[in-house]
Enzyme design. Structure first.
Site, PDB file in Angstrom:
ATOM      1  N   ILE A  34       0.817  -1.212   0.000  1.00  0.00           N
ATOM      2  CA  ILE A  34       0.000   0.000   0.000  1.00  0.00           C
ATOM      3  C   ILE A  34       0.850   1.260   0.000  1.00  0.00           C
ATOM      4  CG2 ILE A  34      -2.008  -1.041   1.095  1.00  0.00           C
ATOM      5  CD1 ILE A  34      -0.902  -0.146   3.775  1.00  0.00           C
ATOM      6  N   GLY A  35       2.140   1.108  -0.021  1.00  0.00           N
ATOM      7  CA  GLY A  35       3.025   2.263  -0.056  1.00  0.00           C
ATOM      8  C   GLY A  35       4.437   1.819  -0.354  1.00  0.00           C
ATOM      9  N   GLY A  37       8.707   3.301  -0.625  1.00  0.00           N
ATOM     10  CA  GLY A  37       9.701   4.342  -0.428  1.00  0.00           C
ATOM     11  C   GLY A  37      11.084   3.773  -0.604  1.00  0.00           C
ATOM     12  N   SER A  38      12.088   4.615  -0.401  1.00  0.00           N
ATOM     13  CA  SER A  38      13.461   4.158  -0.572  1.00  0.00           C
ATOM     14  C   SER A  38      13.842   3.119   0.468  1.00  0.00           C
ATOM     15  CB  SER A  38      14.418   5.350  -0.482  1.00  0.00           C
ATOM     16  OG  SER A  38      14.120   6.289  -1.486  1.00  0.00           O
ATOM     17  N   ALA A  41       9.001  -1.234   1.372  1.00  0.00           N
ATOM     18  CA  ALA A  41       7.573  -1.153   1.092  1.00  0.00           C
ATOM     19  C   ALA A  41       6.780  -1.241   2.384  1.00  0.00           C
ATOM     20  CB  ALA A  41       7.155  -2.267   0.146  1.00  0.00           C
ATOM     21  N   ASP A 151      12.085  15.219  11.653  1.00  0.00           N
ATOM     22  CA  ASP A 151      11.494  15.094  10.318  1.00  0.00           C
ATOM     23  C   ASP A 151       9.995  15.395  10.371  1.00  0.00           C
ATOM     24  OD1 ASP A 151      11.532  14.735   7.619  1.00  0.00           O
ATOM     25  OD2 ASP A 151      11.451  12.551   7.670  1.00  0.00           O
TER      26      ASP A 151
END
Length: 1001
Positions: A34-35, A37-38, A41, A151
């Site tokens: 569902i997502g 990124g670097s 997952a 962040d």
């Protein structure tokens, strides 16, 4: 490398306790991506034990930088275990399988950036205040425990269905404050984070800055400088003024809140606790503001997903017959109705990894990942309960009607009175409601675009990742060097302390040895004096015995001679009767014997008095000799202490010089390393900027080439469009011609029809010719205009790009110049501070030396004074005893001829200096006459009947009887020249040159 540091190693018990031992593939089912990124997952999953929906972030720690990835995983797990707060993501556990960590967390609806993406417009101020309030509560909790998020942005602020705000993505967080790592997402970074390695440390106020940028992001759909290259944005943030809200529609409270968060100087920036008291977040607002926002977003997501669904069905059924198409349309309407009841789910987490996804679909793709210390930012998958239709990329999963009824019974709006602190009952209900489904506020297209952008932006993301990795490596190198130099400094300091302690121990041993030697010398001297006194008495007694025997012999001879004389006198006088002669002779004998007895008694009395007097004198001389010895020994001890103290001070000064040299060398080494790292950093930044410029120029050229290639098609399309317009015009003219011809034929006589038709034909031909000329002119004009416009547009784009890239390059140069100036200023400041510390330490050392020397001088003076006073008391007591015994002090003070008599065997040991030479006098220079302190010494009284003796030539003023005479002692105690003479020399050389017999001048 130690096994405990190897990626995946669980030999360390503390690390092994962080992970569960079970196999995650057996515990979690129905995994769907569902997502992305670097970091890896994010998956939706269901816990088979509780049937609860969870979010799983899979992070691989194999391949390049495996050790750094493993350390990041450990750090994030430790961080998640430590935090427990309603406004932070709930951690459920971590599992390991095949070099991949499964990080399991609670499931939320989505992030604040998803709200912007769905609605395509900024949030309302009251909604921003509610989200900011929840985020501030989470930050205040972190900061109170000396933790920093590092962040904060809209993509990392998650929302639950009851309207609770939660902080997520702790991959960049720091468990210690202050910190100095270069981490975070560029557009949200605080200036002190960008300059962390150059200017020092930062604290939790960097999160306050990021929160201010997040407020602007929620109010304007994107953070400031988002249309700028990420690297250029860093340079811009570091040296330019703080951003502000652009629109005037916002309230003064909101503007003041943002301005407070974005104070450039950290000391002027409020803390998270202080911001919780700001009116912007304390103003009254509806309790359901976030719940209503979430519901509107879910409705909008459902409509967007249904729109995409209808488009797909239209493509699938566009070639079908009308009947099936109608049936499909009816089926679509029914499904739309069902979806309207149950909703859709596209569960994805916050898109921290790709910031461009947190803005809008049209925003640029040059945004970069937010990276933690050793890897890319991780997105905490948010997700909880909610709508009931689950959409993957190509399918829709419908739920059962009973699930819909259960959903209606558990409506969060009927049970959540406080969105920030939902009661435990509602959580319990949502747990069961969340068993079979999950909700979302993100569209399917957003999930797909996230994956595509992650694949497309790898070059830019890798550049930023490499830059952050370089900054971390530089910081690590600098810290390693500082630790190495610190260890070297500690070792050097320990070695110096050990040398000083060794010297002090040696000095203490030498002094103890000297004191024992002095004690032995005093004991030996006491024994020698006792023996000398005994020998002295025996010597006098022997002389007196010899004198007595001689005296008795003399008396016998005199008696015999006198007797003979008397007999001769009697013999000459013949007239005296014999009897009378005998009586007279007897009487004369008795007189002679009586006189001789009296003389013998007088001699014995004089001898006894002489013995007592000489013994008393001898004891006084022995006392003075012992005093001289004590003075010599005390002088030797004090000189030894002085020498040792001077040597110790010389060592302290040498050690100070050694430490000073080492400190300056270390500072120079660190500054050289820092300059070299700054040079490498600036070189990398310049290289990255040039590569970025080349890439932008290359992309623009590629775009222009594609435009040129597409131009024939475009021209053909334009030409066809003009042709179609011409054809339409021709058709219109033809219809008009026919209508006019029919009208004229009806109104003119039949005989003129031929002429009318001929004239109309000529007119039609002429107009068509004009139209054809216009057509050719339009085609030619269109071709020339389009070519010119294309050239001008491309040239303008090239100029704009060149100006933009030149501005970014100038911005980089200005930033680097500022960094160099700041580094030079920092180096100068460090050098000045070190010089001040060294000067202060030298001054304190010299003050300590002066105090110790003064204390030693006072001790020396006190020792001498107490010794002289004690010796004076002993002399006075001795003289008092002598007076009581009937001896005159003047007689005892004057030296007897026997004072230096060496006529008896072994009589030389008591009168010489025990230390090997004539010691100096206390109170007058060496070689000076003691007559200045005492009375001239006369020879001792002549013995009875012995006008001349062996000690008749004793020199006047001998030091034996003067150094401790009462007069000299009284002068010394009363402050005569002795006090001036007691001033010690501070030079070690003078002490060594004078030896143990040093003059106190």
């Amino acid at each position: 490398m130690p096994s405990t540091n190897r990626a995946g190693s669980l030999k360390d018990p503390e690390i092994a306790e962080l992970f569960f031992k079970e196999d995650p593939e057996k515990l979690f089912t129905d995994l769907r991506e569902i997502g992305h990124g670097s970091f890896g997952a994010v998956y939706f999953a269901r816990d088979v034990r509780t049937n609860e929906v969870v979010a799983i972030k899979k992070m691989s720690y194999s391949g390049k930088q495996s050790t750094e990835k493993w350390q990041d995983i450990i750090k994030e797990v430790k961080f998640l275990q430590r935090i427990k707060h309603p406004n932070s993501i709930e951690y459920k556990g971590c599992y390991l399988r095949e070099h991949t960590a499964w990080l399991v967390m609670e499931y939320c609806l989505g992030s604040a950036s998803d709200l912007l993406e769905v609605h395509k417009k900024p949030l309302q101020e009251v909604e921003i205040a509610a989200i900011t309030h929840g985020a501030l509560q989470g930050l205040a909790y972190l900061h109170s425990h000396t933790m920093i998020h590092r962040d904060i942005k809209a993509g990392n602020i998650l929302l639950t269905e009851p309207g609770q705000v939660k902080l997520a993505d702790f991959g960049s967080a720091s468990m210690a404050s202050p910190a100095n790592s270069f981490v975070g997402t560029p557009y949200w970074m605080a200036p002190e984070v960008i300059l962390a390695m150059d200017e020092g440390q930062y604290d939790g106020k960097v999160d306050v800055w990021s929160l201010g940028i997040t407020c602007i992001e929620l109010a304007e759909r994107k953070p400031p400088l988002f249309n700028m290259n990420a690297m250029s944005a860093l340079y811009h943030i570091a040296q330019n003024e703080s951003p502000t809200l652009q629109s005037n529609e916002w309230s003064d409270y909101f503007r003041n809140f943002v301005d407070s968060c974005l104070q450039k100087i950290p000391q002027d920036r409020p803390t998270s606790e202080e911001l919780l008291k700001h009116m912007f977040v304390l103003r009254e607002r509806p309790e359901t503001v976030l719940i209503d926002l979430i519901q509107r977003t879910k409705d909008a997501v459902r409509e967007l997903d249904n729109l995409q669904y209808r488009k797909m069905k239209k493509l699938l059924f566009q070639e079908a017959h009308n009947g099936p198409a109608v049936e499909a349309q009816e089926e679509e309407e029914e499904q739309d109705h069902g979806v309207g009841r149950t909703g859709t789910v596209n569960s994805v987490g916050s898109n921290q990894s790709i910031p461009s996804m947190s803005i809008s679909a049209s925003s640029q793709s040059s945004s970069v990942n937010s990276l933690p210390d050793a890897s890319d930012d991780k997105s905490e998958l948010d997700m909880m309960e909610g709508d009931h239709t689950v959409m993957s990329n190509s399918s829709v999963i419908h739920l059962k009607p009973e699930e819909e009824n259960y959903q209606e019974e558990g409506d969060p709006r009927t049970r959540a009175s406080d969105p920030q602190s939902p009661p435990q009952v509602s959580r319990h209900k949502s747990h069961y409601r969340n068993r079979e489904h999950f909700a979302t506020i993100r569209t399917a297209s957003l999930v797909t675009r996230q994956m595509q952008e992650h694949e497309q932006d790898s070059e830019l993301r890798e550049q930023m990742s490499g830059y952050k990795r370089m900054r971390r490596q530089h910081q690590k190198q600098l810290m390693t060097l500082e630790n190495k130099l610190k260890a070297e400094m500690d070792e050097h300091r320990l070695r110096l302390d050990k040398d000083l302690e060794t010297q002090r121990n040696n000095f203490a041993a030498e002094m103890e040895k000297l004191i024992k030697k002095h004690q032995a010398a005093m004991e030996k001297e006491a024994k020698v004096m006792a023996n000398e006194e005994k020998k002295f008495q025996q010597h006098i007694q022997a002389q007196q015995k010899k004198e007595l025997n001689s005296f008795l012999e003399s008396q016998k001879r005199e008696y015999k001679l006198r007797k003979e004389q008397l007999k001769e006198e009697l013999n000459e006088n013949q007239s005296t009767p014999k009897k009378e002669k005998q009586e007279w002779l007897s009487k004369q004998k008795e007189n002679i014997q009586h006189f001789q007895a009296e003389e013998e008694a007088n001699l014995l009395r004089r001898q006894r008095q002489y013995l007592e007097l000489e013994c008393r004198r001898f004891k006084r001389r022995m006392l003075l000799g012992r005093h001289n010895l004590e003075q010599d020994l005390v002088r030797e001890e004090l000189n030894k202490r002085q020498t040792q103290k001077d040597l110790e001070h010389a060592m302290l000064l040498r050690q100070h010089e050694s430490m000073q040299e080492l400190e300056f060398r270390h500072l120079n080494t660190i500054q050289k390393m820092r300059c070299e790292l700054i040079r490498l950093q600036h070189q990398t930044e310049l290289t990255n900027q040039l590569e970025y410029n080349k890439r932008r120029e290359r992309e623009l050229r590629r775009k222009h080439v594609m435009e040129v290639r597409q131009q024939p098609k475009s021209l053909k399309s334009k030409e066809l469009q003009i042709k179609k317009q011409f054809q339409d015009t021709c058709k219109i003219q033809t219809r008009q011609y026919k209508a006019l011809r029919n009208h004229l034929l009806e109104t003119t006589p039949k005989s003129e029809h031929k002429a009318v038709l001929k004239r109309l034909k000529e007119e039609q031909t002429r107009k068509l010719a004009i139209l054809a000329e216009q057509y050719d002119h339009s085609i030619n004009e269109m071709l020339s205009t389009q070519a010119l416009r294309l050239d001008e547009a491309q040239e303008a784009e090239c100029q704009v790009l060149k100006m933009q890239l030149q501005q970014e390059l100038e911005l980089l140069n200005a930033y680097q110049s500022k960094i160099k100036m700041q580094a030079e200023a920092q180096h100068d400041r460090e050098l000045r501070e070190l010089e001040q510390r060294v000067s202060l330490r030298r001054a304190l050392l010299e003050q300590k030396i002066e105090e110790e020397m003064l204390a030693l001088q006072n001790e020396r003076t006190e020792r001498i004074r107490s010794l002289l006073e004690r010796q004076a008391r002993e002399i006075e007591a001795f003289d008092s005893e002598s007076m009581r015994l009937g001896f005159s002090n003047m007689v005892l003070s004057n030296l007897s001829p026997e004072a230096f008599s060496h006529s008896y065997p072994g009589a030389s040991s008591w009168s010489h200096n025990p230390t090997g030479g004539p010691g100096p006098h206390w109170g007058h220079p060496m070689g000076g006459t003691p007559q200045a302190w005492g009375h001239p010494m006369q020879g001792g009284p002549q013995p009875w009947g012995h006008p001349s003796g062996p000690m008749q030539g004793v020199p006047r003023g001998s030091s034996m009887g003067v150094r401790n005479s009462p007069q000299a002692l009284r002068r010394t105690a009363s402050g005569g020249r002795t006090e001036q003479g007691m001033s010690r020399s501070t030079s070690v050389t003078s002490q060594i040159s004078n030896g143990s017999h040093m003059s106190y001048t």
